[in-house]
Design an enzyme around this catalytic site. Structure first.
Site: not given
Ligand code: ZN
Length: 191
Positions: A44, A49, A101-102, A144-145, A148
């Protein structure tokens, strides 16, 4: 187009994102975000991000990689989600699970608590209203997204003692990311 991914320490990751109002160009943005996400081998990617403070994310459900075969991530796509202005309208149950997480590459936390099942209302890339019921892994990815978009990172969902342990264990790595995040911001501001 592949975007540079904003790292822990970048203030954009801490902001509450604005609703998407203009859907023009969202399809292209979704494609670019997916490309960026595949490149980084993620499941995701939320707009903050890549430095865009908008309520928008992409996520992918993958098929399991056949054993012993290395396949490009793109070939394993089972379903792509393009999500604008999501709202969780129902949550049920609680499960703990592993997350990364990226924006915090290489760092993971086990036992991140999330709702087991959720219902999400959102708009697709053309602004059409949609709703989904998710459970298990994809429910976790969506939560999670969506976090963000509120400026929340996964380790902040841990109970206090585990959150402090996470920060302590990864102190050097987090400091390195903050430094890298600042360097990228400087680079971007200089064009
Ligand atoms: Zn993330």
């Amino acid at each position: 187009m592949i975007y540079p991914i904003r790292l822990y320490g970048d203030p954009v990751l801490r902001k509450k994102a604005r609703p998407v109002q203009d859907f023009q160009g969202l399809k292209k943005l979704a494609e670019d975000m997916l490309e960026t996400m595949f490149e980084a081998r993620g499941v995701g990617l939320a707009a903050p991000q890549i430095g865009l403070s908008q309520r928008f994310f992409v996520a992918v459900e993958y098929a399991d990689e056949p054993e012993g075969e290395e396949r490009p991530l793109r070939d394993l796509v089972r379903r792509i989600y393009v999500v604008a202005n999501p709202v969780i309208t129902h949550r049920e149950g609680e499960v703990e699970g592993l997350e990364g997480c990226l924006s915090l590459p290489g760092l993971y936390a086990e036992e991140v608590p999330r709702a087991e099942r959720i219902r999400v209302e959102y708009q697709d890339e053309e602004g059409r209203p949609r709703a989904l019921e998710l459970e298990g892994y994809m429910a976790r990815v969506f939560q999670h997204e969506i976090d963000h978009l509120e400026g929340i990172l996964f380790f902040e969902r841990l109970p206090k003692a585990k959150r402090e342990a996470f920060l302590e264990e990864n102190r050097a790595e987090l400091a390195r990311m903050q430094k890298e995040a600042r360097a990228l911001l400087k680079e971007l501001s200089q064009g």
